[in-house]
Structures are given as structure tokens and as C-alpha cells.
Design a protein around this motif. Sequence first.
Motif, PDB file in Angstrom:
ATOM      1  N   THR A 216       2.079   6.820  -0.217  1.00 10.31           N
ATOM      2  CA  THR A 216       1.173   5.832  -0.793  1.00 10.31           C
ATOM      3  C   THR A 216       1.724   5.314  -2.116  1.00 10.31           C
ATOM      4  O   THR A 216       2.259   6.064  -2.923  1.00 10.31           O
ATOM      5  N   ASN A 217       1.580   4.017  -2.317  1.00 13.05           N
ATOM      6  CA  ASN A 217       1.976   3.378  -3.571  1.00 13.05           C
ATOM      7  C   ASN A 217       0.836   3.537  -4.572  1.00 13.05           C
ATOM      8  O   ASN A 217      -0.150   2.806  -4.523  1.00 13.05           O
ATOM      9  N   GLU A 218       0.965   4.474  -5.476  1.00  8.71           N
ATOM     10  CA  GLU A 218      -0.096   4.724  -6.461  1.00  8.71           C
ATOM     11  C   GLU A 218      -0.169   3.629  -7.523  1.00  8.71           C
ATOM     12  O   GLU A 218      -1.131   3.569  -8.290  1.00  8.71           O
ATOM     13  N   ASP A 219       0.816   2.770  -7.568  1.00 11.70           N
ATOM     14  CA  ASP A 219       0.859   1.715  -8.589  1.00 11.70           C
ATOM     15  C   ASP A 219       0.333   0.373  -8.108  1.00 11.70           C
ATOM     16  O   ASP A 219       0.408  -0.617  -8.847  1.00 11.70           O
ATOM     17  N   TRP A 220      -0.241   0.296  -6.892  1.00  7.72           N
ATOM     18  CA  TRP A 220      -0.699  -0.984  -6.379  1.00  7.72           C
ATOM     19  C   TRP A 220      -1.659  -1.712  -7.318  1.00  7.72           C
ATOM     20  O   TRP A 220      -1.605  -2.930  -7.424  1.00  7.72           O
ATOM     21  N   PRO A 221      -2.566  -1.018  -8.061  1.00  9.07           N
ATOM     22  CA  PRO A 221      -3.493  -1.755  -8.927  1.00  9.07           C
ATOM     23  C   PRO A 221      -2.802  -2.481 -10.085  1.00  9.07           C
ATOM     24  O   PRO A 221      -3.356  -3.421 -10.656  1.00  9.07           O
TER      25      PRO A 221
ATOM     26  N   GLY B 140       0.802  -1.212   0.000  1.00  9.92           N
ATOM     27  CA  GLY B 140       0.000   0.000   0.000  1.00  9.92           C
ATOM     28  C   GLY B 140       0.840   1.270   0.000  1.00  9.92           C
ATOM     29  O   GLY B 140       0.354   2.338  -0.339  1.00  9.92           O
ATOM     30  N   HIS B 141       2.102   1.128   0.380  1.00 12.92           N
ATOM     31  CA  HIS B 141       3.012   2.268   0.473  1.00 12.92           C
ATOM     32  C   HIS B 141       4.397   1.861  -0.014  1.00 12.92           C
ATOM     33  O   HIS B 141       4.704   0.678  -0.111  1.00 12.92           O
ATOM     34  N   ARG B 142       5.212   2.842  -0.259  1.00 15.39           N
ATOM     35  CA  ARG B 142       6.618   2.567  -0.541  1.00 15.39           C
ATOM     36  C   ARG B 142       7.268   2.241   0.796  1.00 15.39           C
ATOM     37  O   ARG B 142       7.073   2.945   1.794  1.00 15.39           O
ATOM     38  N   LEU B 143       8.012   1.145   0.820  1.00 18.01           N
ATOM     39  CA  LEU B 143       8.706   0.733   2.043  1.00 18.01           C
ATOM     40  C   LEU B 143      10.203   0.922   1.871  1.00 18.01           C
ATOM     41  O   LEU B 143      10.739   0.734   0.786  1.00 18.01           O
ATOM     42  N   LYS B 144      10.850   1.274   2.968  1.00 17.56           N
ATOM     43  CA  LYS B 144      12.284   1.454   2.933  1.00 17.56           C
ATOM     44  C   LYS B 144      12.815   1.305   4.349  1.00 17.56           C
ATOM     45  O   LYS B 144      12.097   1.562   5.315  1.00 17.56           O
ATOM     46  N   TYR B 145      14.062   0.919   4.470  1.00 16.97           N
ATOM     47  CA  TYR B 145      14.724   0.863   5.767  1.00 16.97           C
ATOM     48  C   TYR B 145      13.878   0.185   6.837  1.00 16.97           C
ATOM     49  O   TYR B 145      13.144   0.824   7.571  1.00 16.97           O
ATOM     50  N   VAL B 146      14.003  -1.088   6.899  1.00 18.86           N
ATOM     51  CA  VAL B 146      13.340  -1.933   7.901  1.00 18.86           C
ATOM     52  C   VAL B 146      11.827  -1.669   8.007  1.00 18.86           C
ATOM     53  O   VAL B 146      11.296  -1.422   9.079  1.00 18.86           O
ATOM     54  N   ASN B 147      11.177  -1.778   6.882  1.00 18.67           N
ATOM     55  CA  ASN B 147       9.714  -1.663   6.797  1.00 18.67           C
ATOM     56  C   ASN B 147       9.163  -0.307   7.226  1.00 18.67           C
ATOM     57  O   ASN B 147       8.023  -0.201   7.664  1.00 18.67           O
ATOM     58  N   TYR B 148       9.949   0.737   7.073  1.00 17.00           N
ATOM     59  CA  TYR B 148       9.435   2.068   7.353  1.00 17.00           C
ATOM     60  C   TYR B 148       8.502   2.457   6.208  1.00 17.00           C
ATOM     61  O   TYR B 148       8.845   2.344   5.034  1.00 17.00           O
ATOM     62  N   VAL B 149       7.288   2.906   6.531  1.00 21.08           N
ATOM     63  CA  VAL B 149       6.256   3.218   5.552  1.00 21.08           C
ATOM     64  C   VAL B 149       6.397   4.662   5.078  1.00 21.08           C
ATOM     65  O   VAL B 149       6.398   5.587   5.887  1.00 21.08           O
ATOM     66  N   TYR B 150       6.533   4.840   3.765  1.00 20.15           N
ATOM     67  CA  TYR B 150       6.620   6.164   3.161  1.00 20.15           C
ATOM     68  C   TYR B 150       5.297   6.495   2.460  1.00 20.15           C
ATOM     69  O   TYR B 150       4.248   6.052   2.883  1.00 20.15           O
TER      70      TYR B 150
END
Length: 132
Positions: A20-25, A8-18
Motif C-alpha cells: 500500500t502507498n501510505e503517501d497517497w494523501p 493506491g500501491h507501489r507499482l513496479k514491473y509492468v503494473n505489478y501491485v506491491y
Amino acid sequence: TLVLTNSGHRLKYVNYVYETNEDWPDANDLAGRFGVAFTSGGIMGSAATVTTGHPLMAGVTGLQLATNNGVRYTKEDGQDLAWAGGRAAVSVVPAGDGEVVVLADLGILGSDGGEPRNLRFWRNLAQYARSR
């Protein structure tokens, strides 16, 4: 065995949520071939509860998720293995002579930087895929 996941989001550095992932669909281009459809609306929470004794869940009582990162999905067939926020978080779907393991959250394959709480699941997944 294919592992199909979304975020649902871009993740980085030990599952830190950035953001929204607009490309999920876009994952539906592949998911649809197996009767799976990722849908709008997220899965809230940071943990999933195991609901079955499937070999993928041997010795696993729960799974850590990236907080509020799961993407809801529907499936035409298969078995739910874990739930979070009232939704399936891990499922196994038959596909021809094999199976697709559906993960609502890419964070299941990550860690929060401490002792990996999903390590047993990762090992089960590797053993399961190897045995197929």
C-alpha cells in the motif's frame, strides 16, 4: 495541461501491485489547488469504461488499470471521462486558462507487459496537450 494522478500501491514491473502507498494523501497538497481531493477508499477492478466522447477518449472504449490500485477523488468542477468501480477514474477539470487531467490510477500510464491497451489514450493525451 497538467496530468494529476495517484496510486493506491507501489507499482513496479509492468503494473505489478506491491504494498500500500501510505503517501497517497500527500497528492492533495497539489490537487487541492485545482478543486480536487483524493479520498480514502480504493477503486476496485482492473478496467475503466469510457463515458464520454471527449477528444481524450477518441477511439478509446475502455482503459486498463493496475488491479485495485485506483484512489478515489472528488472534484468541485469538471467532466468525468471514464468510470471504474462506480467511481470516476479519469476527469478533466478547468484550471485558469488550462485544464487538469485527473487519473485515479497511475497504472493508466503503465502497461501489463503485453500490447499496451491504453496506447490510444496515451497518444490522445499527447496530442491533446500539444494542441493546448
